[in-house]
Motif scaffolding. Structure first.
Motif, short mmCIF file in Angstrom:
data_model
loop_
_atom_site.label_atom_id
_atom_site.label_comp_id
_atom_site.label_asym_id
_atom_site.label_seq_id
_atom_site.Cartn_x
_atom_site.Cartn_y
_atom_site.Cartn_z
N CYS A 1 -7.48 -0.54 2.02
CA CYS A 1 -6.64 0.52 2.60
C CYS A 1 -7.46 1.78 2.85
CB CYS A 1 -5.45 0.83 1.69
SG CYS A 1 -4.17 -0.44 1.68
N ASP A 2 -8.32 2.15 1.90
CA ASP A 2 -9.16 3.33 2.06
C ASP A 2 -10.08 3.18 3.27
OD1 ASP A 2 -7.97 4.46 -0.11
OD2 ASP A 2 -9.67 4.24 -1.47
N GLY B 1 -6.38 4.81 4.60
CA GLY B 1 -5.30 4.89 3.62
C GLY B 1 -4.07 4.09 3.97
N GLN B 2 -4.15 3.27 5.01
CA GLN B 2 -2.99 2.51 5.47
C GLN B 2 -3.29 1.01 5.49
OE1 GLN B 2 -0.01 4.16 6.20
NE2 GLN B 2 -1.15 5.89 5.36
#
Length: 232
Positions: free
Chosen positions: A34-35, A39-40
């Motif tokens: 995700c990072d 972040g998604q």
């Protein structure tokens, strides 16, 4: 409708990630992935390892094979078994329908027999003890003993919105006890490059924390330049 759609449509030959691309994500925490995507990328948090992961080591990496069933249906998932390739992760889209099982132990056993790496659904599952016996990593929204139907129409090998994320067959799934992350097929190599940077940053920070580090330099900078104030 003027003309009824086919009961079942199968698309077996969609692009899949290479073995090297899949290997780049093996044993990588979903948080790192995700990072590397700003972040998604994770499905809604209600989609969790079955049983909280207490009885099955729920970790899997592989291509998504999307079975778009619709509510209270299983025909697409049955079709997915027909075209599944070893290492695929079957994604059963039931459009978030509740109080009905999207799969049970016998079907999970057949998936395991054919080489599936895992099973993901935005619905519920059943036959918990039997699923544990198969050892197939699975992610779902809970348990329900109610049975689904196989009336269709259904599509396999295309895409669907699952857990708030559009998943296309061939996208890469990285899943562990924290949840399920989708890496779009076209972005796999870009994410791999970013992932190496994230892994280095995490390793450096882990070493510092283990040595006693407990500072937040960003907060200290905010206080120093007036963006944050300390009051008595």
């Amino acid at each position: 409708m003027i003309e009824e759609p086919p009961i079942l449509t199968l698309r077996p030959n969609f692009p899949r990630p290479t073995a090297d691309q899949i290997a780049a994500f093996q044993d990588v925490p979903t948080g790192f992935v995700c990072d590397a995507m700003g972040g998604q990328g994770a499905l809604e948090s209600r989609i969790q390892p079955i049983g909280g992961g207490r009885d099955i080591d729920c970790r899997a990496v592989g291509p998504a094979l999307v079975a778009d069933n619709g509510p209270q249906e299983i025909l697409a998932t049955m079709g997915a078994l027909h075209i599944l390739k070893p290492g695929d992760i079957v994604v059963s889209a039931v459009h978030g329908h509740r109080n009905c099982s999207a799969a049970g132990d016998q079907f999970c056993g057949m998936l395991k027999n054919k080489g599936a790496a895992g099973f993901v659904t935005d619905g519920e599952m059943r036959d918990y003890d039997g699923i544990v016996e198969t050892g197939l990593p699975a992610w779902c929204t809970g348990l329900s003993p109610n049975s689904p139907y196989s009336n269709g129409p259904a599509k396999v090998g295309f895409g669907a919105v699952v857990g708030g994320v559009n998943i296309e067959s061939g996208d890469l799934i990285v899943a562990d006890r924290n949840g399920v992350v989708i890496v779009p097929f076209a972005e796999i190599d870009t994410v791999i490059a970013r992932l190496r940077h994230v892994q280095k940053l995490e390793a450096d920070l882990e070493e510092k924390v283990a040595a006693g580090f407990c500072q937040m330099p960003a907060i200290e900078e905010m206080i120093a330049d007036g963006r944050a104030v300390v009051v008595e």
